[in-house]
Design a protein around this motif. Sequence first.
Motif, PDB file in Angstrom:
ATOM      1  N   ALA A 200       0.832  -1.207   0.000  1.00 52.60           N
ATOM      2  CA  ALA A 200       0.000   0.000   0.000  1.00 52.60           C
ATOM      3  C   ALA A 200       0.869   1.260   0.000  1.00 52.60           C
ATOM      4  CB  ALA A 200      -0.934  -0.006   1.208  1.00 52.60           C
TER       5      ALA A 200
ATOM      6  N   GLN B 280       1.673   5.847  -7.429  1.00 50.35           N
ATOM      7  CA  GLN B 280       0.549   6.560  -8.029  1.00 50.35           C
ATOM      8  C   GLN B 280       0.739   8.074  -7.948  1.00 50.35           C
ATOM      9  OE1 GLN B 280      -2.867   3.242  -6.901  1.00 50.35           O
ATOM     10  NE2 GLN B 280      -3.386   5.395  -6.810  1.00 50.35           N
ATOM     11  N   ALA B 281       1.376   8.548  -6.885  1.00 51.87           N
ATOM     12  CA  ALA B 281       1.673   9.976  -6.793  1.00 51.87           C
ATOM     13  C   ALA B 281       2.598  10.408  -7.928  1.00 51.87           C
ATOM     14  CB  ALA B 281       2.302  10.295  -5.438  1.00 51.87           C
TER      15      ALA B 281
ATOM     16  N   ASN C  15       2.802   1.492  -3.450  1.00 57.95           N
ATOM     17  CA  ASN C  15       1.923   1.819  -4.573  1.00 57.95           C
ATOM     18  C   ASN C  15       1.328   3.218  -4.448  1.00 57.95           C
ATOM     19  OD1 ASN C  15       2.175  -0.580  -6.109  1.00 57.95           O
ATOM     20  ND2 ASN C  15       0.828  -1.649  -4.692  1.00 57.95           N
ATOM     21  N   LEU C  16       1.146   3.702  -3.212  1.00 53.20           N
ATOM     22  CA  LEU C  16       0.686   5.074  -3.021  1.00 53.20           C
ATOM     23  C   LEU C  16       1.721   6.055  -3.566  1.00 53.20           C
ATOM     24  CD1 LEU C  16      -1.417   7.017  -1.798  1.00 53.20           C
ATOM     25  CD2 LEU C  16      -0.118   6.919   0.346  1.00 53.20           C
ATOM     26  N   TRP C  17       2.991   5.802  -3.279  1.00 53.80           N
ATOM     27  CA  TRP C  17       4.060   6.656  -3.807  1.00 53.80           C
ATOM     28  C   TRP C  17       4.139   6.550  -5.326  1.00 53.80           C
ATOM     29  CZ3 TRP C  17       8.931   5.255  -6.045  1.00 53.80           C
ATOM     30  CH2 TRP C  17       9.784   6.345  -6.252  1.00 53.80           C
TER      31      TRP C  17
END
Length: 406
Positions: A35, A42-43, A38-40
């Motif tokens: 999580a 997507q940023a 993948n958050l980084w």
Amino acid sequence: MNLTMRIFLALLAGLVVGALLPADIGKPLLPVSDAIGNLWLQALQMTIIPLIAGLLFSGIAQSVGQAGGGRTAGRALLAFFLLLVFSAGWSMIFVPLLLDWWPAPPAAAAAIVATSAGAQPVGEIKVDLGKWLLSMVPANIFDSLAKGDMLPVVTFISLFALAASRLDDDRRRQLVSLFDAVKEAMLVLVGWIFVIAPLGVFALAVSVGIKAGLGAFGLLGHYIAVLVAVQVGLIILVYPLAVLLGRVGPLAFARAVLPAQTVAVSTQSSIASLPAIFDGAERLGLPRATAQVVLPLAVSIFRITSPCANVAVVLYCGHLYGMEHSALAYLGALLAALVAAVSTGGLPGSITFLAACVPIANAMGVPIAVLPVLLAVELVPDVFRTLGNVTADLAVTAILSRDRSR
């Protein structure tokens, strides 16, 4: 310690932590690390399209403006284009042959693919010629932007920039200022995102380490070796081009370019190497008038290793997914690589890596989820990018100086 080194150390730490964690701890931790990583990712992805739009429009506008500087500048731009095509073609031939002979470690490759989102079926992606040609010209550019289809976006922005170059000076400057402001704002945003890059890369690396174990080190070492090999091969090929087309002696050229290569390795900057390249041109007896036009233009917009290395990165990602590519996929990659080479000059290596590789991956249908892990080890291949660039800068100056009149 610079950001590139911090990202690299975060990768190593994440791989070690993930590989050494006991299974009863690693398995519950995996969703958390996925999580965060993948958050980084997507940023970063949310900045790609506006960043490429700003870079591409500004880059084309700059190139068209510099091309108007005279016959020598025009000849230089043509030579740059041909050498960039040669660079991409070399990578498309060499890398698949090398990976067929020396494939990535299969267990680690399977694990890193399983770690990343967007895994695709093994095999060749079929491309319909008619649909591929239609996809290059968007019927609705906003629809293409929403879908993240890079090839039609690149086509539209390129044509838009060329059309803007025909406007009067005031209106052209307004558009250039707008896209330049978009580019600068995106670079600020990317800078903010890269502040937490070590954390994002660490989380991704922990996931890789949990699934691939210590074998991930072997895969990344294999990747570095492939990237270095394809670039060293290109650099070696530049020497006979300088000798045969530039009519300089092989030893004379090698001695003349060596000081610039030394500066390039130590600074990883073509611009910092410019005085040494000028000195090399003087040693070879190249016309000052030619060198004074070609060399500043070359260090600004000519990156011979860019298509070679960026195509190699995407081909390696496709190799991890077991993908085979059609001729149309290679053609799309060539177009995207040429555009990226023009538009991403002068940026920090970490930003250039993503802005250049994502359109190529999109054109070839290759998932980009593995790119942040590969970005973390770009420290080593980036040295050879700059080394090849300064070598080619002097070589193309020699080629364009075949008449030795001063």
